[in-house]
Design an enzyme around this catalytic site. Structure first.
Site, PDB file in Angstrom:
ATOM      1  N   GLU A 140       0.811  -1.215   0.000  1.00  0.00           N
ATOM      2  CA  GLU A 140       0.000   0.000   0.000  1.00  0.00           C
ATOM      3  C   GLU A 140       0.853   1.276   0.000  1.00  0.00           C
ATOM      4  OE1 GLU A 140      -2.851  -0.472  -0.702  1.00  0.00           O
ATOM      5  OE2 GLU A 140      -3.884  -2.012   0.483  1.00  0.00           O
TER       6      GLU A 140
ATOM      7  N   HIS B 203     -12.439  -2.931   2.863  1.00  0.00           N
ATOM      8  CA  HIS B 203     -11.001  -2.985   3.103  1.00  0.00           C
ATOM      9  C   HIS B 203     -10.646  -2.659   4.556  1.00  0.00           C
ATOM     10  CE1 HIS B 203      -6.792  -2.039   1.223  1.00  0.00           C
ATOM     11  NE2 HIS B 203      -6.673  -2.436   2.479  1.00  0.00           N
TER      12      HIS B 203
ATOM     13  N   HIS C 244      -7.024  -2.784   9.588  1.00  0.00           N
ATOM     14  CA  HIS C 244      -8.263  -3.496   9.283  1.00  0.00           C
ATOM     15  C   HIS C 244      -9.049  -3.711  10.576  1.00  0.00           C
ATOM     16  CE1 HIS C 244      -6.223  -5.419   5.471  1.00  0.00           C
ATOM     17  NE2 HIS C 244      -6.281  -4.094   5.429  1.00  0.00           N
TER      18      HIS C 244
ATOM     19  N   HIS D 183      -2.751   2.764   8.524  1.00  0.00           N
ATOM     20  CA  HIS D 183      -3.820   1.977   7.896  1.00  0.00           C
ATOM     21  C   HIS D 183      -3.981   0.673   8.651  1.00  0.00           C
ATOM     22  CE1 HIS D 183      -6.195  -0.349   5.129  1.00  0.00           C
ATOM     23  NE2 HIS D 183      -5.182  -1.129   4.803  1.00  0.00           N
TER      24      HIS D 183
END
Length: 220
Positions: free
Chosen positions: A77, A159, A98, A96
């Site tokens: 990413e 995502h 999840h 980032h």
């Protein structure tokens, strides 16, 4: 405009510690998620497919804004890390993850509305959900940039979430807050759509947050 962070062993140790805190706090699992920090020569980003438990400071990847890098392969990413840092001179850190409840909402392409005043911590009346695009692609980066306009956090459809900060501490704090809001919203939805605070009220909330520096993500 924020001042880039000097690439030192202490910064690298702090990044590794933040990554491990992502897992221990429950907002991330396994090798998913990634982290970057703006530096004087570009940015540092977590490597690809390396568990945080075994990651060492030297494993962090030095990247330049032209996409070149030194060391092991960077996170898949890296594009949205690079593009967000290039676009947003007000922040130094891109996180980032999840996290479960934020990802639950993202799987339904659902933004977080101002059902609770704390939605304002991300800088606006909503925490937007960026449209879906394949992970690691320029399309995903482009979608995230739009969703983060005038915001410090967004969801990524099907995502996860992205949270921004001036410091590692502030970005982690915001990511945990986004996950907490997401959990409350998911639970509130079991009773039906909750009432939404007006834009006028949210403007008052956001103004007050800025005045008292309520949001750690605004702190240098």
């Amino acid at each position: 405009m924020t001042t880039p962070v000097q690439d030192t062993i202490d910064l690298r140790r702090e990044m590794v510690a933040t990554c491990r805190s992502m897992n221990s706090s429950g907002i991330n699992q396994g090798t998913s998620g990634n982290l970057s920090v703006r530096t004087e020569r570009g940015f540092l980003v977590t490597p690809s497919s390396l568990p945080y438990e075994t990651m060492q400071p030297d494993d962090l990847v030095e990247m330049h804004f032209d996409g070149s890098y030194v060391g092991r392969p960077p996170s898949s990413e890296w594009r949205f890390h690079r593009d967000i840092l290039q676009k947003r001179s007000d922040i130094n850190v891109v996180l980032h993850c999840h996290s479960v409840y934020a990802t639950t909402l993202a799987c339904h392409n659902k933004a977080i509305p101002s059902f609770h005043y704390m939605t304002g911590i991300a800088g606006g009346t909503t925490i937007r959900c960026a449209p879906y695009a394949t992970f690691g692609t320029q399309a995903l980066s482009d979608n995230a940039i739009v969703a983060l306009e005038d915001r410090l956090a967004c969801l990524l459809s099907q995502h996860g979430q992205i949270s921004l900060g001036v410091t590692l501490e502030s970005a982690l704090w915001l990511a945990i807050e986004v996950e907490t809001l997401s959990r409350i919203y998911v639970q509130a939805l079991t009773l039906g759509e909750p009432p939404i605070l007006s834009d006028e009220e949210m403007e008052r909330v956001i103004t007050q947050m800025r005045q008292i520096k309520y949001s750690m993500s605004q702190q240098a």
